[in-house]
Write a protein that holds these residues in place. Sequence first.
Motif, short mmCIF file in Angstrom:
data_model
loop_
_atom_site.label_atom_id
_atom_site.label_comp_id
_atom_site.label_asym_id
_atom_site.label_seq_id
_atom_site.Cartn_x
_atom_site.Cartn_y
_atom_site.Cartn_z
N LEU A 4 0.83 -1.20 0.00
CA LEU A 4 0.00 0.00 0.00
C LEU A 4 0.87 1.26 0.00
CD1 LEU A 4 -2.95 0.84 0.00
CD2 LEU A 4 -2.90 0.77 2.49
N GLU A 5 1.96 1.25 0.75
CA GLU A 5 2.87 2.39 0.76
C GLU A 5 3.52 2.59 -0.61
OE1 GLU A 5 3.34 4.77 3.00
OE2 GLU A 5 1.80 3.82 4.22
N LEU A 13 1.97 10.40 -3.58
CA LEU A 13 1.52 10.81 -2.25
C LEU A 13 2.70 10.88 -1.29
CD1 LEU A 13 -1.65 8.55 -2.00
CD2 LEU A 13 -1.53 10.96 -2.66
N GLU A 14 2.55 11.69 -0.23
CA GLU A 14 3.63 11.80 0.73
C GLU A 14 3.84 10.47 1.45
OE1 GLU A 14 -0.03 13.12 3.12
OE2 GLU A 14 0.69 13.52 1.10
N LYS A 19 -0.84 5.45 6.56
CA LYS A 19 -0.70 5.00 7.94
C LYS A 19 -1.81 5.56 8.81
CE LYS A 19 4.12 3.95 7.88
NZ LYS A 19 5.44 4.15 8.41
N GLU A 20 -1.98 4.98 9.97
CA GLU A 20 -2.91 5.37 11.01
C GLU A 20 -4.37 5.38 10.55
OE1 GLU A 20 -1.60 8.82 13.16
OE2 GLU A 20 0.49 8.16 13.04
N LYS A 21 -4.98 6.56 10.45
CA LYS A 21 -6.42 6.65 10.17
C LYS A 21 -6.83 6.01 8.85
CE LYS A 21 -7.14 10.89 12.77
NZ LYS A 21 -7.52 12.29 12.70
N SER A 74 -8.13 -18.85 -2.40
CA SER A 74 -7.68 -17.46 -2.52
C SER A 74 -7.69 -16.84 -1.12
CB SER A 74 -8.59 -16.66 -3.47
OG SER A 74 -9.85 -16.46 -2.90
N ILE A 75 -6.67 -16.05 -0.85
CA ILE A 75 -6.55 -15.36 0.44
C ILE A 75 -6.44 -13.88 0.13
CG2 ILE A 75 -5.19 -15.08 2.54
CD1 ILE A 75 -4.19 -17.98 2.08
N VAL A 76 -7.35 -13.10 0.68
CA VAL A 76 -7.40 -11.67 0.38
C VAL A 76 -7.25 -10.87 1.68
CG1 VAL A 76 -8.80 -9.84 -0.62
CG2 VAL A 76 -8.99 -12.17 -1.50
N ASN A 77 -6.35 -9.92 1.68
CA ASN A 77 -6.19 -8.99 2.79
C ASN A 77 -6.84 -7.68 2.42
OD1 ASN A 77 -4.58 -9.85 5.14
ND2 ASN A 77 -3.09 -10.41 3.57
N PHE A 78 -7.63 -7.13 3.33
CA PHE A 78 -8.28 -5.84 3.12
C PHE A 78 -7.72 -4.85 4.12
CE2 PHE A 78 -11.37 -9.12 2.06
CZ PHE A 78 -11.80 -8.72 0.81
N PHE A 79 -7.33 -3.69 3.64
CA PHE A 79 -6.92 -2.59 4.51
C PHE A 79 -7.82 -1.41 4.18
CE2 PHE A 79 -3.11 -5.13 4.35
CZ PHE A 79 -2.66 -5.10 5.67
#
Length: 136
Positions: A4-5, A13-14, A19-21, A74-79
């Motif tokens: 994601l970073e 993006l900076e 991160k955080e919120k 399938s394995i999915v991560n959600f952020f």
Amino acid sequence: MRILELIGEGLGLEVGYFKEKRSSGHGLAINYYPPCLEPSLALGIGAHYDVISNGKLRSTEHRGVTNLDSNWISIVNFFGPSKKCLTSKAKALVSTNNPLRFRSFKYIEFLEHYMACLVNKDLRLETTLRPYELQT
């Protein structure tokens, strides 16, 4: 989180934008797809897109499908942000050439609408984002 970073960096993006919120919510979905004699009749996850960038970055349409011969998982991560978070597009992604396309909204509002689309098996980009589009 590292992926994601890197996406944020690619969008200009900076550092630390997600991160955080903006990434305090986390989910995990594991789907098992056994062999199926009639794959075209299997329900699976419908076709959908993942969108985060005011239209600057658009993923390809993808979906979970079965096949006749083998099983797969399938394995999915959600952020995502907290459900109460007011989301809006990053200022770095809005310009004269790329005007603001979506209004601000609470993330829970989006989740409720997205889940309704999921139940109706209509996860097309234009359906899931229509309520948030600004009129041009």
